[in-house]
Design an enzyme around this catalytic site. Structure first.
Site, PDB file in Angstrom:
ATOM      1  N   ASP A   1       6.951  13.844  51.063  1.00 21.84           N
ATOM      2  CA  ASP A   1       6.110  15.032  51.246  1.00 21.84           C
ATOM      3  C   ASP A   1       6.910  16.059  52.052  1.00 21.84           C
ATOM      4  O   ASP A   1       7.774  16.724  51.498  1.00 21.84           O
ATOM      5  CB  ASP A   1       4.824  14.558  51.940  1.00 21.84           C
ATOM      6  CG  ASP A   1       3.760  15.615  52.079  1.00 21.84           C
ATOM      7  OD1 ASP A   1       3.517  16.330  51.103  1.00 21.84           O
ATOM      8  OD2 ASP A   1       3.156  15.717  53.157  1.00 21.84           O
TER       9      ASP A   1
ATOM     10  N   PHE B   1      -3.520  16.671  48.280  1.00 20.27           N
ATOM     11  CA  PHE B   1      -3.581  15.388  48.963  1.00 20.27           C
ATOM     12  C   PHE B   1      -4.085  14.340  47.978  1.00 20.27           C
ATOM     13  O   PHE B   1      -5.132  14.493  47.380  1.00 20.27           O
ATOM     14  CB  PHE B   1      -4.494  15.462  50.191  1.00 20.27           C
ATOM     15  CG  PHE B   1      -4.328  14.266  51.075  1.00 20.27           C
ATOM     16  CD1 PHE B   1      -3.241  14.171  51.932  1.00 20.27           C
ATOM     17  CD2 PHE B   1      -5.226  13.209  51.019  1.00 20.27           C
ATOM     18  CE1 PHE B   1      -3.061  13.046  52.731  1.00 20.27           C
ATOM     19  CE2 PHE B   1      -5.058  12.077  51.816  1.00 20.27           C
ATOM     20  CZ  PHE B   1      -3.969  12.002  52.668  1.00 20.27           C
TER      21      PHE B   1
END
Ligand code: IMP
Ligand code: MG
Length: 178
Positions: free
Chosen positions: A102, A151
């Site tokens: 990420d 997410f």
């Protein structure tokens, strides 16, 4: 649990097919060698277990625990590596296995941590990559899927330790984490 999912992004079938392909790539790359697989707990556990069963070279299997998120969907920017390495790394072909790349903060810290122990080679394998969110310049040699900037949970990935057992990867409804 499934009611909390906004959209399935990677289905169980897509994931299983891709994990098998990754295993085949690794078998070619490491043919005739041995591998030290280091899984990054806890998010990697399902990906690791599936991938390992497609790898047919001699493997040593170890785990490290890293955490930066806590009970939040935004990285805290600090990485905790829970214990020092208590196994031999020197001279080995190491592959670090992660659930998702990420910001890059976790894998940058982990890679440096493992590199200090002088492996013969050191590569990264991540199931998911969110390149749009990168804060540090790191790329994985092996990536399952490029993931949209949302997410996601499932197939090992959690929100507050839940949803890891979903067989697919999906986005969460915003009301769940806001
Ligand atoms: P990074 O340090 O920002 O690259 O974050 C890596 C770690 O954050 C991963 O190992 C995951 O545990 C967690 N993470 C990042 N994005 C997500 C997500 O979309 N869902 C669940 N966990 C995530
Ligand atoms: Mg993780």
């Amino acid at each position: 649990m499934k009611n909390d999912i906004k959209e399935i992004i990677f289905t169980e079938e897509m994931i299983q097919k891709r994990v098998k392909e990754l295993g085949e790539e690794l078998n070619k790359e490491y043919a005739g060698k041995s591998l030290l697989l280091i899984g990054v707990l806890k998010g990697c556990f399902i990906f690791f277990a599936d991938l390992a069963r497609h790898i047919d070279v001699d493997c040593e299997i170890r785990f490290l625990t890293a955490s930066s998120y806590g009970f939040s969907s935004v990285s805290s920017g600090k990485v905790n590596i829970e214990k020092d390495i208590d196994f031999d790394v020197e001279g080995k072909n190491v592959l670090i296995i992660e659930d998702i790349l990420d910001s890059g903060i976790t894998l940058t810290a982990l890679r440096a941590f493992v590199a200090k122990h002088k492996p013969a080679s050191l590569k990264l394998c991540t199931l998911l990559d969110k390149p749009d969110r990168r804060q540090l310049p790191i790329t994985a040699e092996y990536t399952g899927f490029v993931c949209p900037n949302e997410f996601v949970v499932g197939y090992g990935l959690d929100y507050g330790e839940r949803y890891r057992n979903l067989p697919f990867v999906g986005s969460l409804k915003p009301e769940i984490y806001s």
